[in-house]
Motif scaffolding. Sequence first.
Motif, mmCIF file in Angstrom:
data_model
loop_
_atom_site.group_PDB
_atom_site.id
_atom_site.type_symbol
_atom_site.label_atom_id
_atom_site.label_comp_id
_atom_site.label_asym_id
_atom_site.label_seq_id
_atom_site.Cartn_x
_atom_site.Cartn_y
_atom_site.Cartn_z
ATOM 1 N N UNK A 97 0.845 -1.198 0.000
ATOM 2 C CA UNK A 97 0.000 0.000 0.000
ATOM 3 C C UNK A 97 0.880 1.248 0.000
ATOM 4 N N UNK A 98 0.407 2.264 -0.734
ATOM 5 C CA UNK A 98 1.061 3.587 -0.738
ATOM 6 C C UNK A 98 0.158 4.509 -1.552
ATOM 7 N N UNK A 99 0.400 5.795 -1.451
ATOM 8 C CA UNK A 99 -0.258 6.761 -2.326
ATOM 9 C C UNK A 99 -1.771 6.692 -2.261
ATOM 10 N N UNK A 100 -2.405 6.658 -3.441
ATOM 11 C CA UNK A 100 -3.861 6.850 -3.495
ATOM 12 C C UNK A 100 -4.642 5.719 -2.828
ATOM 13 N N UNK A 101 -4.121 4.494 -2.833
ATOM 14 C CA UNK A 101 -4.916 3.409 -2.189
ATOM 15 C C UNK A 101 -4.916 3.617 -0.674
ATOM 16 N N UNK A 102 -3.818 4.123 -0.145
ATOM 17 C CA UNK A 102 -3.756 4.384 1.297
ATOM 18 C C UNK A 102 -4.718 5.507 1.668
ATOM 19 N N UNK A 103 -4.712 6.548 0.830
ATOM 20 C CA UNK A 103 -5.575 7.702 1.091
ATOM 21 C C UNK A 103 -7.049 7.303 0.968
ATOM 22 N N UNK A 104 -7.377 6.625 -0.151
ATOM 23 C CA UNK A 104 -8.784 6.317 -0.430
ATOM 24 C C UNK A 104 -9.380 5.373 0.600
ATOM 25 N N UNK A 105 -8.589 4.388 1.036
ATOM 26 C CA UNK A 105 -9.136 3.356 1.922
ATOM 27 C C UNK A 105 -8.676 3.517 3.368
ATOM 28 N N UNK A 106 -7.965 4.607 3.656
ATOM 29 C CA UNK A 106 -7.531 4.862 5.034
ATOM 30 C C UNK A 106 -6.552 3.820 5.540
ATOM 31 N N UNK A 107 -5.624 3.409 4.671
ATOM 32 C CA UNK A 107 -4.656 2.369 5.051
ATOM 33 C C UNK A 107 -3.282 2.993 5.252
ATOM 34 N N UNK A 108 -2.587 2.500 6.230
ATOM 35 C CA UNK A 108 -1.195 2.858 6.455
ATOM 36 C C UNK A 108 -0.389 2.533 5.186
ATOM 37 N N UNK A 109 0.670 3.262 4.929
ATOM 38 C CA UNK A 109 1.521 2.940 3.776
ATOM 39 C C UNK A 109 2.489 1.809 4.132
ATOM 40 N N UNK A 110 2.802 0.972 3.142
ATOM 41 C CA UNK A 110 3.811 -0.076 3.347
ATOM 42 C C UNK A 110 3.232 -1.408 3.799
ATOM 43 N N UNK A 111 1.898 -1.557 3.805
ATOM 44 C CA UNK A 111 1.311 -2.859 4.143
ATOM 45 C C UNK A 111 1.463 -3.778 2.947
ATOM 46 N N UNK A 112 1.883 -5.018 3.198
ATOM 47 C CA UNK A 112 2.056 -5.958 2.102
ATOM 48 C C UNK A 112 0.700 -6.506 1.693
ATOM 49 N N UNK A 113 0.383 -6.452 0.397
ATOM 50 C CA UNK A 113 -0.873 -7.021 -0.098
ATOM 51 C C UNK A 113 -0.662 -8.523 -0.287
ATOM 52 N N UNK A 114 -1.681 -9.343 0.042
ATOM 53 C CA UNK A 114 -1.488 -10.794 -0.025
ATOM 54 C C UNK A 114 -1.289 -11.259 -1.466
ATOM 55 N N UNK A 115 -1.815 -10.471 -2.417
ATOM 56 C CA UNK A 115 -1.584 -10.728 -3.849
ATOM 57 C C UNK A 115 -1.467 -9.363 -4.521
ATOM 58 N N UNK A 116 -0.776 -9.280 -5.664
ATOM 59 C CA UNK A 116 -0.735 -7.988 -6.358
ATOM 60 C C UNK A 116 -2.141 -7.565 -6.778
ATOM 61 N N UNK A 117 -2.394 -6.264 -6.732
ATOM 62 C CA UNK A 117 -3.697 -5.714 -7.116
ATOM 63 C C UNK A 117 -3.492 -4.855 -8.363
ATOM 64 N N UNK A 118 -4.321 -5.095 -9.381
ATOM 65 C CA UNK A 118 -4.268 -4.263 -10.599
ATOM 66 C C UNK A 118 -5.456 -3.307 -10.576
ATOM 67 N N UNK A 119 -5.201 -2.051 -10.833
ATOM 68 C CA UNK A 119 -6.263 -1.035 -10.892
ATOM 69 C C UNK A 119 -6.205 -0.346 -12.257
ATOM 70 N N UNK A 120 -7.364 0.089 -12.734
ATOM 71 C CA UNK A 120 -7.425 0.836 -13.991
ATOM 72 C C UNK A 120 -7.897 2.258 -13.706
ATOM 73 N N UNK A 121 -7.274 3.209 -14.374
ATOM 74 C CA UNK A 121 -7.693 4.612 -14.286
ATOM 75 C C UNK A 121 -7.911 5.121 -15.703
ATOM 76 N N UNK A 122 -8.955 5.950 -15.863
ATOM 77 C CA UNK A 122 -9.170 6.577 -17.166
ATOM 78 C C UNK A 122 -8.198 7.741 -17.310
#
Length: 235
Positions: A97-122
């Motif tokens: 976690x870092x940047x916008x995912x931390x901000x959007x979901x209220x997560x601390x930065x640097x948490x290891x995700x159990x699997x990679x997450x792919x996101x799409x932005x327009x």
Amino acid sequence: MQKGELVYEGKAKKVYLTDREDAYLVEFKDDATAFNGKKHAQIEGKGALNNRISSLFFQYLAAAGVRTHFLERVSEREMLVQRVKILPIEVVTRNLTAGSISKRLGLEEGLKLSEPVVELYLKNDELGDPLINIMHAYVLGFATREQVEKIENMALRINDLLQQLLTPKRIRLVDFKLEFGSLPSGEVVLADEISPDTCRFWDAASSEKLDKDRFRRDLGGLTEAYQEILRRLES
Ligand code: UDP
């Protein structure tokens, strides 16, 4: 190689026609921008560093069988690439976690995700590059369904390959953004750039930031950080 007319100027790069029908020349600028262009500075040497770093990543990925637009690095700031039509989608892959995912979901930065997450932005500056899902991408016609499925799979494969390269060099790949282009046949290829402007790189031992967050967060030492990434890639 004859440099022709400027066809596109973005925040960090310019694209020119060449005397080759099938190729563009991409010139990396020294401009650093953040927050949708609201923060802006010139950082001497950044363009040349990103050109070198991107070229190394593209060469490495191509050797591993990933189709890319990269043809060759032709000068300090310029690379020659295949002409493609850039899909209007930014593909972000995250391992921590870092940047916008931390901000959007209220997560601390640097948490290891159990699997990679792919996101799409327009890709749309006016709308601030909104997050979209896979169905928005093809139902609204930003790409075909096959292209969207392909780019998600390519992003995950590229994530694996980049981590295989970076882990022995003591660099953690936190997240990164890719863009893809389509050839006249409809085939999608990796395009744009892969650099510390578009990736989060943390030193494996100290978690020191070796990427554009040094600019976004006023940490200083951006050039030194990019040089350090290049040094480790070349070692
Ligand atoms: N990124 C990028 N261009 C963008 C938005 C993000 O290259 O327009 C990269 C960014 O450098 C990071 C990853 O994509 O490596 C994820 O960025 P995030 O969504 O966290 O947004 P940020 O908070 O960095 O704007």
